[in-house]
Enzyme design. Sequence first.
Site, PDB file in Angstrom:
ATOM      1  N   ASP A 132     -16.115  -1.898   3.279  1.00 56.82           N
ATOM      2  CA  ASP A 132     -14.522  -1.786   2.253  1.00 56.82           C
ATOM      3  C   ASP A 132     -15.244  -1.558   0.711  1.00 56.82           C
ATOM      4  O   ASP A 132     -15.713  -1.722   0.272  1.00 56.82           O
ATOM      5  CB  ASP A 132     -13.926  -2.607   2.817  1.00 56.82           C
ATOM      6  CG  ASP A 132     -12.174  -1.657   3.031  1.00 56.82           C
ATOM      7  OD1 ASP A 132     -12.463  -1.135   1.747  1.00 56.82           O
ATOM      8  OD2 ASP A 132     -11.281  -2.525   4.465  1.00 56.82           O
ATOM      9  N   GLY A 189     -11.612   6.882  -1.356  1.00 54.14           N
ATOM     10  CA  GLY A 189     -11.729   7.714  -2.380  1.00 54.14           C
ATOM     11  C   GLY A 189     -11.395   7.543  -3.505  1.00 54.14           C
ATOM     12  O   GLY A 189     -11.857   8.379  -4.619  1.00 54.14           O
ATOM     13  N   ASP A 229      -5.096   3.690   3.032  1.00 58.85           N
ATOM     14  CA  ASP A 229      -5.030   3.501   4.337  1.00 58.85           C
ATOM     15  C   ASP A 229      -3.580   4.355   4.780  1.00 58.85           C
ATOM     16  O   ASP A 229      -2.601   4.968   4.504  1.00 58.85           O
ATOM     17  CB  ASP A 229      -4.170   1.957   4.165  1.00 58.85           C
ATOM     18  CG  ASP A 229      -5.631   1.314   4.750  1.00 58.85           C
ATOM     19  OD1 ASP A 229      -6.105   1.530   3.823  1.00 58.85           O
ATOM     20  OD2 ASP A 229      -5.098  -0.399   4.604  1.00 58.85           O
TER      21      ASP A 229
HETATM   22  C1  GLA Z   1      -9.338  -1.804   3.936  1.00 62.38           C
HETATM   23  C2  GLA Z   1      -8.906  -0.724   4.615  1.00 62.38           C
HETATM   24  C3  GLA Z   1      -8.783  -0.563   6.150  1.00 62.38           C
HETATM   25  C4  GLA Z   1      -8.770  -2.141   6.870  1.00 62.38           C
HETATM   26  C5  GLA Z   1      -8.465  -3.349   5.733  1.00 62.38           C
HETATM   27  C6  GLA Z   1      -8.855  -4.654   6.779  1.00 62.38           C
HETATM   28  O1  GLA Z   1      -7.388  -1.942   3.429  1.00 62.38           O
HETATM   29  O2  GLA Z   1      -8.772   0.535   4.242  1.00 62.38           O
HETATM   30  O3  GLA Z   1      -9.121   0.397   6.921  1.00 62.38           O
HETATM   31  O4  GLA Z   1      -9.671  -2.516   7.143  1.00 62.38           O
HETATM   32  O5  GLA Z   1      -8.929  -2.887   4.576  1.00 62.38           O
HETATM   33  O6  GLA Z   1      -8.406  -5.963   5.839  1.00 62.38           O
END
Ligand code: GLA
Length: 376
Positions: free
Chosen positions: A126, A162, A183
């Site tokens: 992430d 992105g 998300d």
């Molecule tokens: C981000 C990612 C999600 C998930 C959360 C976990 O928001 O985009 O898909 O992995 O972190 O905290």
Amino acid sequence: MITHVPPMGWNTWNTFAGEVDEQLVLSSADILAESGLKDAGYEYVVIDDCWALKERDKNGKLVPNPEKFPHGMKYVADYIHAKGLKFGMYSCCGTMTCAEFPASFDREYTDARTFAEWDVDFLKYDYCFKPSSVEGKLLFRRMGLALANSGRDILFSGCSGGLDATHEWIGSTGANMWRSTPDIMDTWESIKNLIIRQYDILPFGGQGCFNDMDMLVVGMNGRGHVGLKGCTADEYRVHFAAWCLLGSPLMIGCDIRNMDAEAKAILTNPALIAIDRDARCAHPYIIRQSDNDEYPLIVRHLADGDIAFGFFNLSDSAANLWIPLADLGISFTQGKSAEGKDVYTGKPLALKNETLFATVPPHGCEVYRLKIKDIK
Ligand code: GLA
């Protein structure tokens, strides 16, 4: 090569967020293996954020929370592998993960080695709490190198949403897939938004580093962490068909232990999965009917010469959509036409004057695998 087609699996986040534990993961692996999902192609069982203790151990290594994972991660990996599945975990390039657990900034090599020791096959990586003084591409490259030198084949799933023009640099980081979207939420508005956001970045996805539109919400029906309103079955059909035509990884996000038959039928649609994982991995392209973002006609040329084609109606009213076959390279003057059936309903395609047409309900789609034929 770790993968030559978009990966498929199940991830804990969409439904369970912080409520992850060994029992959930092992019982979901059972379902994946035994319910036909593995046979359909779903193979990665991925533990997302919130699996670790807040502190590293005295050697600086990440520690699974013993209340959630009492036997540790190697035990989980062994269980998943014994089912013929693969094991995925999660970390982040910043100083903390998005849910504020320890992350891999400046610990890339230690963490990659730890994941390899636990027999991890997939790392979702992430982009939260990234120090602003360091470019994201360097941090992703560092983890790409650490994984490549970890002694184990670990699929690198970059998840920068992105940000920072990820599409320009992700190919140089060793990532095998990259999150091109913010998300997903279990709402029609989110699905529609994520589809439209792909239009300009499609050329950056493809074999080697797949453009990841985020985990699926099919079957969530408004339950769980990103559940919100939920979607209709038709909206979930549009969602799954668009992800497949656009060649995205397919990571299920619902509670597969309590999945309804309709969701399962959508998620295991063999014609769509074959399009998603077509060996040619050709770039899809989009023709906007009437220059309107709400009517994307999605085209993908497949390895055997067939053409995957979808009429999508993202608007709130029924739409008459059409495309001359000649626009897909199937030319009447060259003695060619096409045949095919809708992948969901089996309805044969409708042709008039060598033009393919459909009246598509709001939030609906028709998708064909067109076979080119000679006109007698
Ligand atoms: C981000 C990612 C999600 C998930 C959360 C976990 O928001 O985009 O898909 O992995 O972190 O905290």
